[in-house]
Write a protein that holds these residues in place. Structure first.
Motif, PDB file in Angstrom:
ATOM      1  N   ASN A   4     -22.689  45.494 -50.489  1.00 22.53           N
ATOM      2  CA  ASN A   4     -23.592  46.212 -51.249  1.00 22.53           C
ATOM      3  C   ASN A   4     -24.334  47.212 -50.495  1.00 22.53           C
ATOM      4  N   SER A   5     -25.016  48.150 -51.061  1.00 23.37           N
ATOM      5  CA  SER A   5     -25.561  49.239 -50.034  1.00 23.37           C
ATOM      6  C   SER A   5     -26.988  48.829 -49.468  1.00 23.37           C
ATOM      7  N   ASP A   6     -27.479  47.601 -50.113  1.00 24.82           N
ATOM      8  CA  ASP A   6     -28.913  46.978 -49.458  1.00 24.82           C
ATOM      9  C   ASP A   6     -28.454  45.866 -48.303  1.00 24.82           C
ATOM     10  N   HIS A   7     -28.578  46.285 -47.124  1.00 23.54           N
ATOM     11  CA  HIS A   7     -27.818  45.411 -46.200  1.00 23.54           C
ATOM     12  C   HIS A   7     -29.168  44.707 -45.912  1.00 23.54           C
ATOM     13  N   PRO A   8     -29.000  43.031 -45.647  1.00 22.92           N
ATOM     14  CA  PRO A   8     -30.134  42.220 -45.566  1.00 22.92           C
ATOM     15  C   PRO A   8     -30.501  42.320 -44.108  1.00 22.92           C
ATOM     16  N   VAL A   9     -29.741  43.000 -43.259  1.00 25.07           N
ATOM     17  CA  VAL A   9     -30.048  42.914 -41.707  1.00 25.07           C
ATOM     18  C   VAL A   9     -30.788  44.228 -41.476  1.00 25.07           C
ATOM     19  N   THR A  10     -32.089  44.290 -40.903  1.00 27.37           N
ATOM     20  CA  THR A  10     -32.843  45.460 -40.646  1.00 27.37           C
ATOM     21  C   THR A  10     -33.162  45.345 -39.031  1.00 27.37           C
ATOM     22  N   GLY A  11     -33.652  46.287 -38.451  1.00 25.71           N
ATOM     23  CA  GLY A  11     -33.962  46.084 -37.105  1.00 25.71           C
ATOM     24  C   GLY A  11     -33.443  47.296 -36.246  1.00 25.71           C
ATOM     25  N   VAL A  12     -33.754  47.087 -35.179  1.00 21.57           N
ATOM     26  CA  VAL A  12     -33.030  48.022 -33.978  1.00 21.57           C
ATOM     27  C   VAL A  12     -32.122  47.172 -33.089  1.00 21.57           C
ATOM     28  N   GLU A  38     -29.104  37.617 -32.560  1.00 19.18           N
ATOM     29  CA  GLU A  38     -30.107  36.800 -33.266  1.00 19.18           C
ATOM     30  C   GLU A  38     -29.641  35.419 -32.978  1.00 19.18           C
ATOM     31  N   LEU A  39     -28.502  35.224 -33.488  1.00 17.31           N
ATOM     32  CA  LEU A  39     -27.853  33.718 -33.344  1.00 17.31           C
ATOM     33  C   LEU A  39     -27.838  33.207 -32.008  1.00 17.31           C
ATOM     34  N   ALA A  40     -27.724  34.264 -31.046  1.00 17.89           N
ATOM     35  CA  ALA A  40     -27.498  33.730 -29.583  1.00 17.89           C
ATOM     36  C   ALA A  40     -28.978  33.398 -28.946  1.00 17.89           C
ATOM     37  N   ALA A  44     -32.182  30.692 -36.879  1.00 21.76           N
ATOM     38  CA  ALA A  44     -31.111  30.192 -38.013  1.00 21.76           C
ATOM     39  C   ALA A  44     -30.868  31.507 -38.875  1.00 21.76           C
ATOM     40  N   MET A  45     -29.556  31.366 -39.405  1.00 21.25           N
ATOM     41  CA  MET A  45     -29.132  32.377 -40.348  1.00 21.25           C
ATOM     42  C   MET A  45     -29.919  32.822 -41.383  1.00 21.25           C
ATOM     43  N   GLU A  46     -30.697  31.892 -42.090  1.00 21.96           N
ATOM     44  CA  GLU A  46     -31.527  32.007 -43.241  1.00 21.96           C
ATOM     45  C   GLU A  46     -32.729  32.848 -42.738  1.00 21.96           C
ATOM     46  N   LYS A  47     -33.140  32.907 -41.477  1.00 22.25           N
ATOM     47  CA  LYS A  47     -34.372  33.461 -41.037  1.00 22.25           C
ATOM     48  C   LYS A  47     -33.921  35.206 -40.777  1.00 22.25           C
ATOM     49  N   ILE A  48     -32.586  35.361 -40.401  1.00 22.50           N
ATOM     50  CA  ILE A  48     -31.967  36.353 -39.723  1.00 22.50           C
ATOM     51  C   ILE A  48     -31.826  37.408 -41.120  1.00 22.50           C
ATOM     52  N   LEU A  49     -31.364  36.795 -42.460  1.00 24.18           N
ATOM     53  CA  LEU A  49     -30.830  37.395 -43.493  1.00 24.18           C
ATOM     54  C   LEU A  49     -31.898  37.647 -44.691  1.00 24.18           C
ATOM     55  N   ARG A  50     -33.389  37.123 -44.167  1.00 21.62           N
ATOM     56  CA  ARG A  50     -34.405  37.202 -45.306  1.00 21.62           C
ATOM     57  C   ARG A  50     -34.807  38.652 -45.434  1.00 21.62           C
TER      58      ARG A  50
END
Length: 50
Positions: A4-12, A38-40, A44-50
């Motif tokens: 979808n166009s709304d990517h859950p991942v944001t940041g630099v 972020e995983l490295a 947790a994946m849940e925190k990254i994708l929120r």
């Protein structure tokens, strides 16, 4: 990715804001790079994708 166009991942990533990348392929690459970073760090994946 989610397709979808709304990517859950944001940041630099490497000095480039993920949301500002217009090319869809480059945006996916930046999102994957951000996820790997972020995983490295041990997040947790849940925190990254929120």
């Amino acid at each position: 990715m989610h397709g979808n166009s709304d990517h859950p991942v944001t940041g630099v990533v490497c000095g480039v804001r993920v949301e500002a990348v217009e090319d869809p392929l480059m945006r996916k690459i930046r999102c994957l790079d951000k996820l790997i970073d972020e995983l490295a760090k041990g997040k947790a994946m849940e925190k990254i994708l929120r």
